[in-house]
Motif scaffolding. Structure first.
Motif, PDB file in Angstrom:
ATOM      1  N   SER A 294       0.710  -1.278   0.051  1.00 28.60           N
ATOM      2  CA  SER A 294       0.040  -0.028  -0.032  1.00 28.60           C
ATOM      3  C   SER A 294       0.856   1.291  -0.080  1.00 28.60           C
ATOM      4  O   SER A 294       0.420   2.444  -0.554  1.00 28.60           O
ATOM      5  CB  SER A 294      -0.707   0.096   1.158  1.00 28.60           C
ATOM      6  OG  SER A 294      -0.219   0.578   2.396  1.00 28.60           O
ATOM      7  N   LYS A 295       2.154   1.164   0.491  1.00 23.83           N
ATOM      8  CA  LYS A 295       2.943   2.194   0.428  1.00 23.83           C
ATOM      9  C   LYS A 295       3.544   3.034  -0.773  1.00 23.83           C
ATOM     10  O   LYS A 295       3.684   4.071  -1.021  1.00 23.83           O
ATOM     11  CB  LYS A 295       4.105   1.843   1.319  1.00 23.83           C
ATOM     12  CG  LYS A 295       4.070   2.108   2.949  1.00 23.83           C
ATOM     13  CD  LYS A 295       5.322   2.025   3.652  1.00 23.83           C
ATOM     14  CE  LYS A 295       5.106   2.397   4.902  1.00 23.83           C
ATOM     15  NZ  LYS A 295       6.348   1.959   5.771  1.00 23.83           N
ATOM     16  N   SER A 296       3.240   1.803  -1.775  1.00 25.59           N
ATOM     17  CA  SER A 296       3.793   2.237  -3.132  1.00 25.59           C
ATOM     18  C   SER A 296       2.445   2.334  -3.959  1.00 25.59           C
ATOM     19  O   SER A 296       2.572   1.871  -5.178  1.00 25.59           O
ATOM     20  CB  SER A 296       4.650   1.215  -3.638  1.00 25.59           C
ATOM     21  OG  SER A 296       4.224  -0.014  -3.608  1.00 25.59           O
ATOM     22  N   SER A 297       1.487   2.948  -3.717  1.00 23.91           N
ATOM     23  CA  SER A 297       0.337   3.383  -4.322  1.00 23.91           C
ATOM     24  C   SER A 297       0.228   4.751  -4.460  1.00 23.91           C
ATOM     25  O   SER A 297       0.689   5.619  -3.556  1.00 23.91           O
ATOM     26  CB  SER A 297      -0.913   2.645  -4.404  1.00 23.91           C
ATOM     27  OG  SER A 297      -1.460   2.912  -3.050  1.00 23.91           O
ATOM     28  N   ILE A 298      -0.710   5.286  -5.400  1.00 28.79           N
ATOM     29  CA  ILE A 298      -0.887   6.847  -5.367  1.00 28.79           C
ATOM     30  C   ILE A 298      -2.221   7.176  -5.045  1.00 28.79           C
ATOM     31  O   ILE A 298      -3.262   6.101  -4.944  1.00 28.79           O
ATOM     32  CB  ILE A 298      -0.521   7.361  -6.518  1.00 28.79           C
ATOM     33  CG1 ILE A 298      -1.207   6.590  -7.916  1.00 28.79           C
ATOM     34  CG2 ILE A 298       0.698   7.643  -7.031  1.00 28.79           C
ATOM     35  CD1 ILE A 298      -0.830   7.418  -9.133  1.00 28.79           C
ATOM     36  N   PRO A 299      -2.645   8.157  -4.602  1.00 27.39           N
ATOM     37  CA  PRO A 299      -4.058   8.723  -4.285  1.00 27.39           C
ATOM     38  C   PRO A 299      -5.049   8.475  -5.340  1.00 27.39           C
ATOM     39  O   PRO A 299      -4.628   8.420  -6.560  1.00 27.39           O
ATOM     40  CB  PRO A 299      -3.834  10.032  -3.834  1.00 27.39           C
ATOM     41  CG  PRO A 299      -2.635  10.443  -3.657  1.00 27.39           C
ATOM     42  CD  PRO A 299      -1.707   9.437  -4.593  1.00 27.39           C
ATOM     43  N   LYS A 300      -6.277   7.853  -5.050  1.00 33.57           N
ATOM     44  CA  LYS A 300      -7.111   7.605  -6.259  1.00 33.57           C
ATOM     45  C   LYS A 300      -7.695   8.870  -6.900  1.00 33.57           C
ATOM     46  O   LYS A 300      -7.653   9.878  -6.255  1.00 33.57           O
ATOM     47  CB  LYS A 300      -8.513   6.856  -5.590  1.00 33.57           C
ATOM     48  CG  LYS A 300      -9.129   7.778  -4.452  1.00 33.57           C
ATOM     49  CD  LYS A 300     -10.354   6.981  -4.056  1.00 33.57           C
ATOM     50  CE  LYS A 300     -11.136   7.771  -3.012  1.00 33.57           C
ATOM     51  NZ  LYS A 300     -12.335   7.240  -2.578  1.00 33.57           N
TER      52      LYS A 300
ATOM     53  N   ARG B 131     -15.633  12.464  -7.288  1.00 28.79           N
ATOM     54  CA  ARG B 131     -15.532  10.908  -7.189  1.00 28.79           C
ATOM     55  C   ARG B 131     -14.779  10.410  -8.767  1.00 28.79           C
ATOM     56  O   ARG B 131     -15.154  10.577  -9.696  1.00 28.79           O
ATOM     57  CB  ARG B 131     -16.942  10.459  -7.012  1.00 28.79           C
ATOM     58  CG  ARG B 131     -17.637  10.694  -5.830  1.00 28.79           C
ATOM     59  CD  ARG B 131     -18.853   9.989  -5.420  1.00 28.79           C
ATOM     60  NE  ARG B 131     -19.639  10.535  -4.440  1.00 28.79           N
ATOM     61  CZ  ARG B 131     -19.176  10.767  -3.074  1.00 28.79           C
ATOM     62  NH1 ARG B 131     -18.259  10.015  -2.768  1.00 28.79           N
ATOM     63  NH2 ARG B 131     -19.778  11.367  -2.255  1.00 28.79           N
ATOM     64  N   PRO B 132     -13.538   9.846  -8.209  1.00 29.64           N
ATOM     65  CA  PRO B 132     -13.065   9.358  -9.618  1.00 29.64           C
ATOM     66  C   PRO B 132     -13.858   8.325 -10.514  1.00 29.64           C
ATOM     67  O   PRO B 132     -14.494   7.549  -9.711  1.00 29.64           O
ATOM     68  CB  PRO B 132     -11.840   8.519  -8.978  1.00 29.64           C
ATOM     69  CG  PRO B 132     -11.594   9.260  -7.620  1.00 29.64           C
ATOM     70  CD  PRO B 132     -13.076   9.288  -7.013  1.00 29.64           C
ATOM     71  N   GLN B 133     -13.909   8.545 -11.711  1.00 26.82           N
ATOM     72  CA  GLN B 133     -14.521   7.594 -12.617  1.00 26.82           C
ATOM     73  C   GLN B 133     -13.699   7.542 -13.842  1.00 26.82           C
ATOM     74  O   GLN B 133     -12.908   8.402 -14.230  1.00 26.82           O
ATOM     75  CB  GLN B 133     -16.070   7.824 -12.748  1.00 26.82           C
ATOM     76  CG  GLN B 133     -16.105   9.433 -12.995  1.00 26.82           C
ATOM     77  CD  GLN B 133     -17.729   9.665 -13.097  1.00 26.82           C
ATOM     78  OE1 GLN B 133     -18.365   9.384 -14.145  1.00 26.82           O
ATOM     79  NE2 GLN B 133     -18.039  10.121 -11.959  1.00 26.82           N
ATOM     80  N   LYS B 134     -14.262   6.829 -14.667  1.00 21.75           N
ATOM     81  CA  LYS B 134     -13.407   6.793 -16.028  1.00 21.75           C
ATOM     82  C   LYS B 134     -13.404   8.006 -16.738  1.00 21.75           C
ATOM     83  O   LYS B 134     -14.530   8.579 -16.920  1.00 21.75           O
ATOM     84  CB  LYS B 134     -13.970   5.724 -16.801  1.00 21.75           C
ATOM     85  CG  LYS B 134     -13.267   5.553 -18.288  1.00 21.75           C
ATOM     86  CD  LYS B 134     -14.075   4.441 -19.165  1.00 21.75           C
ATOM     87  CE  LYS B 134     -13.412   3.912 -20.326  1.00 21.75           C
ATOM     88  NZ  LYS B 134     -12.572   5.272 -20.863  1.00 21.75           N
ATOM     89  N   GLY B 135     -12.237   8.460 -17.199  1.00 20.84           N
ATOM     90  CA  GLY B 135     -12.098   9.857 -17.644  1.00 20.84           C
ATOM     91  C   GLY B 135     -12.298  11.101 -16.853  1.00 20.84           C
ATOM     92  O   GLY B 135     -12.270  12.168 -17.300  1.00 20.84           O
ATOM     93  N   ARG B 136     -12.473  10.801 -15.723  1.00 23.53           N
ATOM     94  CA  ARG B 136     -12.514  11.872 -14.829  1.00 23.53           C
ATOM     95  C   ARG B 136     -11.691  11.732 -13.533  1.00 23.53           C
ATOM     96  O   ARG B 136     -11.484  10.710 -12.752  1.00 23.53           O
ATOM     97  CB  ARG B 136     -14.024  11.857 -13.863  1.00 23.53           C
ATOM     98  CG  ARG B 136     -14.086  13.169 -13.023  1.00 23.53           C
ATOM     99  CD  ARG B 136     -15.484  13.486 -12.883  1.00 23.53           C
ATOM    100  NE  ARG B 136     -16.382  13.855 -13.841  1.00 23.53           N
ATOM    101  CZ  ARG B 136     -17.627  14.160 -13.984  1.00 23.53           C
ATOM    102  NH1 ARG B 136     -18.188  14.164 -12.490  1.00 23.53           N
ATOM    103  NH2 ARG B 136     -18.272  14.755 -14.945  1.00 23.53           N
TER     104      ARG B 136
END
Lengths: 448, 448
Positions: free
Chosen positions: B2-8, B129-134
């Motif tokens: 988890s430490k090597s991932s980025i914010p959603k 809210r993250p979604q495809k293309g956003r």
């Protein structure tokens, strides 16, 4: 008017500054790419846990944390009181480009073809107390190769530093040291376990001199005997060759020292195989730069008459270990674009006329004339000549003032006569000369 | 891990994506500058009060706020409870480039020479809210002129949109409307005071059709009588000329409608004075785009087979008023680089070989050979040829794999024979052909 100001420690860059800043970024990027370094970009925000604990306690305090969407302060304080983990700031702004790069490498290790040569030019944020030359938002320009132990990488980085500053016309000195030499020195004076304290003190030699360093070592409890043995360090002048000889005599019989001397020799030797002549490369055994981080070569670029370094870096043998990827060695340097900008402004090193980005301005004499200009303007632009028509038929004086402030190279005036003759009256803004040209002649004079 | 991932909602861009993204940014920047728009940059963070209240309630919720250095949550909650102002988030990340631009103009009004033509290409942040293309971090590429009422600015922006998409080889339709036409329509159906509701509904015509729009208008309490009068709006096909005729008949006797028709006519007429042929410019009277903001022309660029717009904007008569500078009219458009990227990927519009940024890779056969290569490499680089030497003498297979993945155009092999002959074995990675060349011949083949 408080509504129209910006946070302290941050800056707007207007057109005149931008053109100069881009000149620096373009030069750096051009050299990076020519040496085979590929661009990456990482997000402005990282998970807070990715950043915390990587920059020391002081660094942790300077990280800008971001309030979570919909975070409830009240709820979070309750959680904190109950000893639970608060969620109000799960994300934070990056503090440098190195830790995000390490995180990127670990996250993408299966898709990366090592050795991975990357460059990255992006802003970073630090909640530092703003002061002259120190900002809360500033750019770093990093170039690193990761996944190769070869000293050829160190050689290449010296070439890159040399070429960037050559291109920008800044005369610099590239200082070179090696962490292993520092280890050798602490070993020989019998204080190996005090390496950090000793090198932190040594690193200030430039600013505080021999007495200052000795004072700090005393205060830190290094024995007078050990300090006395440091004597030769303070008198390390002469050519690189003579410095290496002295080092040989001093620490050549320690394992670390021997290795450090070998590495420096190898780098200098390889640099001498081709015409390397722009910058002076100079061994500086007091150079330390955040020692607990670097493990081999250490670089720093200084510029005459400027107090702080404008570029620096070194080799780190375990940057990605903290994210779970062990035994990957890397080496890199970071260019400080803001300081380079200050040096270039100070020493008047930007090209003359760099601000003149507009080739042609058409004066607007009214609706009919303006309409006539549109087709001509389209022809100029089709020939990649930057040009514009003043949008309103304002007073001539106002339009000429605009042309001047925008730094237009030529001003075109088209009234009744010109329309009848199918010619353009063109004023050269540098010489002040006025002439009648056809559109083809104007295009030719701009492109030629 | 988890430490090597980025914010959603955020993304890393690796080299292959960067080269394509830069292709888009370079094209956009090139056109902006050719039309006389100058670059500015503003800080990532603005004072929170600068941003709040400018994007509606939903926008306010999507602004990322930054925790103040040394802010104490506990203290702030106490303050909130006591009705005092909390200081935990005095700064926030910019939500778009328009409000920071307005703030910049007001703050620097005494130094700016109006009309001010600026462009700005920077990331913005939204806690969507993250979604495809956003995404939560994405780039905007804005171009605006402020301080001029002339419709010549609208004409120029249409040219810029046309030229950018022509350069990127994207076939588009530029939709054109005018807020005054929308005002005319609401006036004629007797619902002037419901303008926002009506245009918000109309704006969805593309997606929900006539029935959908009528349903929404019903729900919003617009009278059936008024809705019936909207009939002609839904059948607005044909050429721009015939649309203008229909509009004339429909709203030509309202003051706003008349002005709107005049403006559109003038823009189309001016565009017709020169060879303007890349894109279709099409009147679309259902186009609204955040109406309470725009006051004149409204633009939107759509691309066949792609659901959302890739560029849009319009005229705003009072952008800076909120910061205390009244009566300054501006007009501008914003290019959505992320969506343009998606369209180009989807339609395979990036130039072939765009990823091949490395001209020459030297294979490393060992210390002696590598040392010999350094001088040759320096010669290539002196001729601005991007090139590198593989830093380690790894297995041939590994080095060739690296060359392939990096997209090197040529691979140079230098062993004992080549060193003796003073020649280079050069493999063309596209054809697979191998030949022996002098360094001069290699340089020539790269530059030529």
């Amino acid at each position: 008017m408080s509504k129209s100001s910006i946070p302290k420690g941050t800056r707007d860059f207007g057109p005149k500054e931008m053109v100069k800043r881009n000149y620096i970024f373009d030069a750096i990027r051009f050299v990076f790419q020519k040496y085979g370094y590929l661009p990456i970009e990482t997000p402005a925000m990282e998970k807070t846990e990715t950043l915390l604990g990587k920059y020391g306690d002081e660094g942790d305090r300077l990280i800008f944390k971001i309030l979570k969407r919909g975070a409830s302060l009240e709820k979070d304080v309750e959680k904190i009181r109950n000893g639970e983990k608060a969620t109000y700031a799960e994300e934070a702004l990056r503090y440098d480009l190195t830790v995000p790069f390490a995180r990127y490498v670990v996250q993408n290790q299966n898709d990366i073809s090592f050795p991975f040569k990357r460059h990255q030019i992006q802003p970073v944020w630090r909640a530092d107390r703003p002061q002259k030359g120190r900002y809360r938002e500033f750019y770093q320009c990093d170039v690193d190769v990761i996944g190769s132990n070869s000293l050829l990488n160190e050689v290449e980085l010296v070439q890159i530093m040399d070429e960037v500053f050559g291109k920008l016309n800044i005369s610099t000195k590239i200082k070179l040291n090696n962490r292993k030499i520092l280890a050798g020195i602490t070993e020989i004076i019998g204080e190996s376990d005090r390496m950090i304290d000793i090198t932190v003190a040594l690193d200030k030699f430039d600013k505080v001199g021999q007495d200052g360093v000795i004072k700090e070592l005393n205060e830190k409890g290094i024995s007078s005997e050990a300090i006395a043995k440091l004597g030769p360090i303070f008198d390390f002048t002469g050519t690189n060759e003579s410095k290496l000889e002295k080092l040989e005599a001093l620490i050549g019989n320690t394992e670390a020292g021997k290795k450090g001397i070998e590495e420096i020799k190898s780098i200098l030797e390889k640099l001498s195989t081709f015409n390397f002549e722009f910058s002076a490369v100079e061994i500086d055994i007091t150079l330390a730069r955040g020692l607990n981080y670097y493990t081999g070569a250490i670089f720093e670029v200084v510029c005459n008459e400027f107090p702080s370094s404008i570029c620096g870096g070194g080799r780190y043998d375990d940057l990605t270990g903290v994210f779970g990827l062990k035994d990957v060695s890397g080496v890199g340097v970071s260019f400080g674009a803001d300081r380079i900008y200050d040096v270039m402004e100070d020493q008047n090193l930007f090209p003359q006329n760099i601000e003149k980005t507009l080739d042609v301005l058409f004066v607007n004499f009214g609706e009919k004339e303006a309409g006539y200009c549109l087709g001509l303007l389209a022809q100029l632009r089709a020939n990649e000549i930057s040009s514009e028509l003043y949008p309103d038929s304002a007073k001539m004086k106002k339009q000429m003032k605009y042309a001047n402030e925008k730094g237009a190279r030529k001003v075109v005036m088209i009234g009744e006569t010109e329309m009848a003759e199918n010619k353009l009256t063109v004023k050269d803004m540098e010489t002040g000369e006025q002439s009648k040209l056809t559109i083809e002649q104007l295009i030719h004079s701009c492109v030629g």
